[in-house]
Design a protein around this motif. Structure first.
Motif, mmCIF file in Angstrom:
data_model
loop_
_atom_site.group_PDB
_atom_site.id
_atom_site.type_symbol
_atom_site.label_atom_id
_atom_site.label_comp_id
_atom_site.label_asym_id
_atom_site.label_seq_id
_atom_site.Cartn_x
_atom_site.Cartn_y
_atom_site.Cartn_z
ATOM 1 N N SER A 1 0.825 -1.208 0.000
ATOM 2 C CA SER A 1 0.000 0.000 0.000
ATOM 3 C C SER A 1 0.861 1.260 0.000
ATOM 4 O O SER A 1 0.566 2.231 -0.712
ATOM 5 N N ARG B 1 2.321 1.842 -3.377
ATOM 6 C CA ARG B 1 1.346 2.397 -4.326
ATOM 7 C C ARG B 1 1.037 3.863 -4.044
ATOM 8 O O ARG B 1 0.274 4.479 -4.789
ATOM 9 N N GLY B 2 1.576 4.418 -2.962
ATOM 10 C CA GLY B 2 1.316 5.812 -2.624
ATOM 11 C C GLY B 2 0.076 6.022 -1.801
ATOM 12 O O GLY B 2 -0.377 7.167 -1.663
ATOM 13 N N GLU B 3 -0.471 4.982 -1.193
ATOM 14 C CA GLU B 3 -1.698 5.083 -0.420
ATOM 15 C C GLU B 3 -1.448 5.210 1.077
ATOM 16 O O GLU B 3 -2.396 5.283 1.857
ATOM 17 N N ALA C 1 -1.917 1.532 4.843
ATOM 18 C CA ALA C 1 -3.330 1.149 4.883
ATOM 19 C C ALA C 1 -3.444 -0.352 4.700
ATOM 20 O O ALA C 1 -2.605 -0.994 4.053
ATOM 21 N N GLY D 1 -8.178 -0.855 2.946
ATOM 22 C CA GLY D 1 -8.863 0.420 2.880
ATOM 23 C C GLY D 1 -8.835 1.234 4.143
ATOM 24 O O GLY D 1 -9.249 2.403 4.123
ATOM 25 N N TYR E 1 -6.771 2.897 7.653
ATOM 26 C CA TYR E 1 -5.447 3.351 8.085
ATOM 27 C C TYR E 1 -4.923 2.396 9.147
ATOM 28 O O TYR E 1 -5.608 2.093 10.136
ATOM 29 N N THR F 1 -0.912 14.076 8.302
ATOM 30 C CA THR F 1 -1.525 13.399 7.150
ATOM 31 C C THR F 1 -2.941 12.918 7.437
ATOM 32 O O THR F 1 -3.513 12.189 6.620
#
Length: 790
Positions: A297, A300-302, A305, A308, A310, A482
């Motif tokens: 995750s 992938r820049g997410e 997580a 879905g 945090y 963030t």
């Protein structure tokens, strides 16, 4: 190695000079150097023999020993690695007959006294008429000119008397202490104005480096440093062109590379132990699947997580490392494939941690003890189990030990001490941002030692603790910036309640777990007997080290590593004891305890064998050495007691060696058993499913691990036969071991009657899962369920 020490042992030499020569040769031999000791041959002495000083070669008399030494060096000039010339009245001028690149160090046992000492008879008469002084001055000038021409820039080691006081350390000595392999600096109180090394250098016109040293075993370190400097000066800069084990390499060059090569070999050995069958020796673990998915995750820049949401239960340092590796190597799109591909990351980190632990212990104990502990850590099956999986423990413990290793050295300069403290604090910050629990063995012991210490050491330790707090605070601030603060607060509170035992979800104390810690330990006793024994011995060793540090702090004053190891181990055991009794205990929590236990046991064995401890122990019990005469009953009894004590002492001395050999044998047996028996039931089940189950068929799983290995499987709850109706028809994957432990979503009662509603079509055995069973649910399951309800 074959360095040659040249010294005069004839009757004409002073006792102090001969004592320093023989003691230096003995210490060099203890350091692992092959020493050939050249000296004069008194009447009746053997020409060649092997003694505690090394190989002693005798020849010549009081006045001809110089010629014998030079002839011997000429004859063996191509087999001599280095020469230590002892200056006893007049140097031997060995550079005249040696190859130009052979390192030579001139050892001055004491500052050369002028021979114009108070004499008697004719000497006093000649001095009275002023005859001896001009002759002595002329000889000194000739001697100085000859030494300057022959030795040039060769190194000079000066052994100053221990009674000297109040003179500054020469600038050359201060500059040489930063050279590679140089010994610790000599205190200013060890140099006297009467025998000042600066005055000696000025009188001789020397241009080479000068190394002041105190009498005794410290000569060895200074000689090795001097010879290392000589090799660096005589050879081109950079690594040597020959292997360190080559017999032609100078004496001190092999010592440092030999240690470095040995440590590198140990690290490679540990890595091989962990990388052997890394994808089949250990079955898939659900935690490593979670961690790799979070790393994917981040890649992938997410952000951190999972499914879905945090993820903030653990800090993201390890997940960020996995994401960086995935960015370099590329993701394969399949979670199980990525998990197996990222396992070498933990293997490398575990090997680095083992290497750092060995280097840390080398700063506190004898090298033999450190090597033995390093082998135990490299081969330990418990550590291999977690280092061969993508788990948090390898990185967190490696960063912890690296930080302790950095902090175990106290540099001389203020800037160097600050840099050392900051480096240790950054390593500790990596550990606590990998797993919060490691703050108990990084920040807590370092801060406590900082409060108990004084001076520069206090500032270093408190600075390291402050940097650790700043590193963790930066992570919390970045999380809040963030938008992850609500999830962080909620998950950290949940984790704290689990650690305190208020909320038991996982671990041996969870309500659905049918096994306890004692049963788990007994089940793995055949494999993990050595680490379990290390934990038990480590608890006793840590308690004894704490007592010893309180009663005899002098044993810990000269080595910061001893205090750091003791404090870290002392903080680890209470945390695990609390977790075992009241909190949430999981098997990976014993990973740092095994490492610290090994270090504590090694330190305790070293201190128990130390002469200082035996002396302090004898003094504390009021024992007085016996001086009984021979022939009486008490004297005979004391001799008998001394013999029996000597035998007991030899047995006690051999006991650690025997226990180490037994532990290594058991670990090797366990490692062979694990790595020669495949334990990849999930991977083989995945292969079977892809080849035998249709793509449109429904596959249900009863635990968290199967959906990670088989993407087509979905976890569902099965409490009764009616829940099987939803498959209509379909396939069910069940782990027998997880059913027995209560970690599945199918009830044990339904699993016992599963043959009535489904047909077993495949079974994959495995050491971890015991067996992964695939059932095909029958079409009549709906009718059977309705009949059972009626």
């Amino acid at each position: 190695m074959n360095p040659t020490g040249t010294g005069t042992g004839s009757t004409g030499a002073t006792f102090r000079s001969d004592f320093h020569s023989t003691e230096t040769a003995r210490e060099l031999r203890r350091a692992g150097v092959h020493v050939t000791y050249l000296t004069a041959r008194p009447r009746g002495a053997a020409r060649r023999e092997t003694t505690v000083h090394g190989t002693v070669v005798r020849g010549g008399g009081r006045l001809t020993v110089w010629l014998f030494v030079l002839l011997w060096l000429v004859r063996n000039r191509h087999t001599v690695d280095a020469v230590v010339g002892v200056w006893n009245g007049l140097p031997l001028f060995s550079p005249l007959v040696l190859p130009r690149r052979t390192p030579v160090a001139l050892l001055v046992p004491a500052a050369p006294r002028r021979r114009a000492t108070a004499g008697r008879g004719r000497a006093r008469l000649l001095r009275g008429v002023g005859v001896l002084c001009p002759i002595a001055g002329l000889l000194r000038r000739v001697e100085a000119r000859a030494i300057r021409l022959v030795y040039g820039r060769r190194a000079l080691c000066v052994v100053v008397p221990p009674s000297s006081r109040d003179a500054p350390v020469p600038r050359d000595a201060a500059s040489s202490r930063d050279a590679p392999g140089s010994p610790p600096p000599v205190p200013s109180s060890a140099v006297s104005p009467a025998s000042s090394s600066v005055a000696l250098r000025a009188s001789l016109g020397r241009r080479g480096r000068l190394y002041p040293a105190q009498p005794g075993p410290a000569n060895t370190a200074h000689l090795l440093a001097a010879l290392t400097a000589e090799h660096q000066r005589l050879h081109a800069p950079g690594p040597p062109s020959r292997m360190p084990g080559d017999a032609r390499t100078p004496v001190t060059l092999p010592r440092t590379p030999r240690t470095a090569v040995g440590l590198a070999a140990l690290c490679v050995f540990a890595l091989v132990m962990r990388m052997t069958a890394v994808d089949s020796a250990y079955d898939l673990h659900v935690d490593e699947c979670y961690y790799v998915e979070i790393g994917r995750s981040i890649a992938r820049g997410e952000g951190p997580a999972y499914h879905g949401g945090y993820f903030a239960l653990h800090p993201p340092a390890f997940f960020a490392l996995l994401a960086a590796v995935l960015q370099v190597t590329g993701s394969h799109g399949d979670l199980m494939t990525d998990v197996l591909a990222l396992r070498p990351v933990s293997a490398v980190l575990g090997s680095v941690g083992m290497l750092a632990a060995t280097m840390l212990l080398r700063r506190a104990v004898r090298p033999a003890v450190a090597w033995a502990v390093g082998l135990l850590l490299a081969l330990d099956p418990f550590l291999n189990r977690f280092d061969s999986r993508a788990m948090l423990e390898a990185q967190a413990m490696a960063a912890t030990v690296v930080g302790l290793l950095i902090l175990a050295r106290t540099p001389n300069g203020r800037r160097a001490r600050t840099a050392t403290a900051v480096g240790a604090g950054l390593a500790f910050a990596v550990a606590v941002t990998t797993k919060d629990w490691y703050s108990l063995i990084t920040f807590l012991p370092v801060a406590a030692l900082g409060l108990l210490s004084t001076g520069a050491v206090r500032r270093m330790r408190l600075t390291a603790a402050a940097v650790t707090v700043a590193g963790y605070g930066s992570y919390v601030a970045a999380t809040a910036a963030t938008g992850g603060w609500p999830a962080w607060r909620e998950q950290k509170l949940d984790g704290l309640l689990r650690a305190l035992g208020v909320r038991q979800i996982t671990g041996f104390g969870s309500p659905h777990n049918t096994t306890d810690l004692r049963g788990r330990l007994l089940a793995h006793l055949d494999l993990y007997l050595v680490p379990y024994g290390l934990i038990a011995l480590g608890a006793c060793a840590t308690g004894w080290l704490l007592w010893c540090r309180r009663r005899h702090p002098g044993l810990f004053a000269g080595s910061p590593a001893r205090s750091l190891i003791t404090a870290a181990a002392a903080c680890s055991y209470p945390a695990n004891a609390y977790a075992g009794v009241w909190g949430t205990t999981e098997e990976q929590m014993f990973y740092p305890t095994v490492v610290l236990s090994a270090l504590a046991v090694g330190l305790a064995v070293h201190l128990l064998r130390c002469r200082q401890v035996r002396t302090l122990r004898g003094t504390s019990h009021g024992r007085v050495p016996s001086r009984g005469g021979s022939g009486d009953r008490d004297g005979g009894r004391s001799r008998t007691e001394r013999r029996s004590r000597g035998r007991r002492g030899r047995i006690v001395a051999a006991l650690p060696l025997l226990l180490t050999a037994l532990a290594l044998t058991l670990d090797a047996r366990a490692w062979t058993r694990v790595h020669t028996t495949p334990d990849d039931a999930h991977r083989r089940t995945r292969v079977w499913v892809d080849g035998h189950i249709p793509r449109d068929a429904t596959i249900a799983a009863t635990d968290d691990t199967v959906p990670q290995a088989i993407p087509r499987a979905h976890q569902r709850d099965f409490t009764g036969p009616e829940d099987l109706v939803r498959l209509r028809p379909g396939y069910l994957v069940v782990s027998r071991e997880l059913v027995a432990q209560g970690y599945t979503t199918i009830t044990p009662g339904l699993y016992a009657e599963l043959d009535r509603y489904a047909r077993l079509v495949h079974r994959e055995p495995g050491a971890t899962a015991k067996a992964l069973e695939i059932y095909e649910v029958r079409r009549s399951a709906d009718a059977q369920a309705r009949g059972k309800r009626r």
